[in-house]
Design an enzyme around this catalytic site. Structure first.
Site: not given
Ligand code: SAM
Length: 212
Positions: A61
């Site tokens: 993000s």
């Molecule tokens: N917090 C992260 C960082 O600091 O880089 C950014 C995260 S990115 C915007 C969102 C993440 O959520 C992705 O890696 C995606 O694969 C994960 N995601 C989506 N659905 C999910 C779920 N049900 N459980 C765990 N992770 C999930």
């Protein structure tokens, strides 16, 4: 310009605009090296205020978004925090510094490649546990949590997450199914939701049993 100078300019901007406010959070932003969490080819972009691609079509993000969410979460020393969506591991690294050695961060990632990526990036963060799985169900094994932060957008708030929040706990989550979502800050007061809308954001979808 060297990275350290770019980092200082970005953090000064976030502080000047009152996006970063809390001493411990500002210190965490100064300590954690974002360049270590982005893909090597984006290293020189690490302190541009933009989201960057990581693996499998996901993103780390934008620094402003991470600052807003971290401040809204009101993390404190010694707390137990659950993050859904480990991604690059950067948000978990920031929270790790804020809660300190007596605190604990559990961060869940559903995509195996990213789970391994985050686990490797966070290997020196001893108070962080990276979990591979569907975070839309929360993490019952270690519930309840002082704080819960969701970094992917669900069409509506997964109730299991609210159930796993402590009394007076804070949950931050982008919610909505369109191109943009509302960032909700939810506090649990006497078992009920007290909701605040922090504005409109764009997130990758939360995919899972209680997501898309
Ligand atoms: N917090 C992260 C960082 O600091 O880089 C950014 C995260 S990115 C915007 C969102 C993440 O959520 C992705 O890696 C995606 O694969 C994960 N995601 C989506 N659905 C999910 C779920 N049900 N459980 C765990 N992770 C999930």
């Amino acid at each position: 310009m060297i990275l350290e100078e770019k980092k200082k300019i970005l953090i000064d901007y976030l502080v000047r605009n009152n996006i970063l406010k809390t001493k411990k959070i500002i210190k965490a932003f100064k300590t954690v090296q974002r360049e270590k969490f982005v893909l090597p080819k984006y290293k020189t972009h690490a302190y541009i205020d933009e989201p960057l691609p990581i693996l499998d079509g996901q993103t780390i993000s934008q620094p402003t978004t991470i600052a807003i969410m971290t401040e809204a979460l009101e993390p404190k020393t010694g707390q137990k925090i659950l993050e859904i969506g480990a991604g690059s591991g950067y948000q978990a690294a920031i929270l790790s510094k804020v809660v300190g050695a007596r605190g604990k961060i559990y961060t869940i990632e559903r995509l195996e490649k990213l789970y391994k990526y985050a686990k490797r990036k966070l290997r020196n963060y001893k108070n962080v546990k990276v979990i591979h799985g569907d975070g839309s169900k929360g993490y019952e094994e270690r519930a309840p949590f002082d704080r819960i932060i969701v970094t992917a957008a669900a069409p509506k708030l997964p109730e299991k997450l609210f159930d796993q929040l402590k009394e007076n706990g804070v949950l931050i989550a982008p919610v909505g199914s369109g191109m943009q979502q509302r960032m909700l800050k939810i506090r649990k007061i006497r078992g009920k939701k007290k909701e605040e809308d922090l504005g409109s954001f764009v997130f990758v979808p939360l995919v899972g049993e209680f997501g898309h």
